[in-house]
Design an enzyme around this catalytic site. Structure first.
Site, mmCIF file in Angstrom:
data_model
loop_
_atom_site.group_PDB
_atom_site.id
_atom_site.type_symbol
_atom_site.label_atom_id
_atom_site.label_comp_id
_atom_site.label_asym_id
_atom_site.label_seq_id
_atom_site.Cartn_x
_atom_site.Cartn_y
_atom_site.Cartn_z
ATOM 1 C CD GLU A 142 10.380 5.151 -0.056
ATOM 2 O OE1 GLU A 142 10.761 6.169 0.553
ATOM 3 O OE2 GLU A 142 9.957 5.193 -1.208
ATOM 4 C CG PHE A 150 -1.787 1.222 1.319
ATOM 5 C CD1 PHE A 150 -2.925 1.323 0.531
ATOM 6 C CD2 PHE A 150 -1.471 2.277 2.164
ATOM 7 C CE1 PHE A 150 -3.736 2.460 0.583
ATOM 8 C CE2 PHE A 150 -2.277 3.414 2.235
ATOM 9 C CZ PHE A 150 -3.407 3.504 1.442
ATOM 10 N N GLY A 151 0.699 2.101 -1.008
ATOM 11 C CA GLY A 151 1.444 3.363 -1.089
ATOM 12 C C GLY A 151 0.531 4.520 -0.751
ATOM 13 C CE1 TYR A 152 2.741 5.017 3.955
ATOM 14 C CE2 TYR A 152 2.755 7.387 4.238
ATOM 15 C CZ TYR A 152 3.306 6.155 4.497
ATOM 16 O OH TYR A 152 4.437 6.065 5.272
ATOM 17 N N GLY A 153 2.205 7.789 -0.226
ATOM 18 C CA GLY A 153 3.011 8.984 -0.469
ATOM 19 C C GLY A 153 3.517 8.949 -1.899
HETATM 20 C C1 BEZ Z 1 4.478 5.550 0.199
HETATM 21 O O1 BEZ Z 1 3.719 4.732 0.715
HETATM 22 O O2 BEZ Z 1 4.168 6.163 -0.823
HETATM 23 C C2 BEZ Z 1 5.771 5.813 0.835
HETATM 24 C C3 BEZ Z 1 6.055 5.246 2.015
HETATM 25 C C4 BEZ Z 1 7.256 5.510 2.611
HETATM 26 C C5 BEZ Z 1 8.142 6.338 2.016
HETATM 27 C C6 BEZ Z 1 7.837 6.903 0.833
HETATM 28 C C7 BEZ Z 1 6.653 6.623 0.221
#
Ligand code: BEZ
Length: 193
Positions: free
Chosen positions: A99, A24-27
């Site tokens: 990350e 799951f990506g949130y950033g």
């Molecule tokens: C993401 O979920 O998009 C993400 C998580 C940690 C670092 C950078 C991006």
């Protein structure tokens, strides 16, 4: 906890026996999928809020002028929208490196809809990590973002790309959009000088 999380994450063996795992990506993972994936689906997680509370001195800032990027903080009743990617376990080595500054892999329940969910992984930078910047006023966060840039580019670009991606997902993220509004006003004021 050390800011360098590569070795800790490499020992995380959940899903090692699986052919594929949902991430799951949130950033930045929402708008920058620089890794191979088998499927990509809009998704959300419950009980977590996206916050610009992680310092960035290696991607979107420097040691002298750290930027801010997002992490997740526990919040009852919160829903965080993002993008889920079905990936093979080897891809985590690349992501652990990307990350590496304080983010640890965490197992989470990923929802695709009201009815459909699965277990998967996401990266969280908790308050114990050395680069954690913590809460601040949204206007102050926008000031910090406006001034910061690092090897991955301007911190403002990260914020604007994230806000755009969230709009495309139909997510009304009050925190991100408030910081975006402050940033755009600051940029207009600077341009008008
Ligand atoms: C993401 O979920 O998009 C993400 C998580 C940690 C670092 C950078 C991006």
């Amino acid at each position: 906890m050390s800011a360098d999380t590569i070795s800790i994450n490499s020992q995380m063996n959940h899903f090692d026996s699986h052919d594929s795992v949902w991430l799951f990506g949130y950033g930045s993972i929402i708008f920058k999928a620089d890794f191979p994936f088998l499927q990509r689906r809009p998704a959300h997680i419950a009980g977590w809020a996206r916050r610009f509370w992680q310092g960035s001195h290696d991607h979107r800032g420097t040691a002298e002028a750290p930027g801010r990027v997002v992490t997740l903080v526990p919040q009852e009743g919160a829903i965080c929208a993002g993008m889920a990617y079905l990936i093979t376990p080897e891809v985590f080595a690349h992501l652990d490196h990307r990350e590496k500054n304080g983010y640890l892999r965490v197992v989470a329940e990923i929802h695709f809809s009201e009815e459909e969910k699965t277990d998967g992984l996401l990266y969280i930078a908790s308050e114990e990590n050395a680069a954690f910047a913590g809460p601040a006023d949204e206007e102050e966060i926008a000031w910090q973002i406006a001034r910061a840039a690092g090897p991955s580019g301007r911190n403002s670009e990260y914020l604007l790309l994230l806000a755009q991606a969230l709009r495309e997902l139909g997510s009304d993220d009050a925190h991100v959009f408030a910081i975006e509004r402050h940033l755009l006003r600051l940029e207009r004021e600077t341009a008008g000088r």
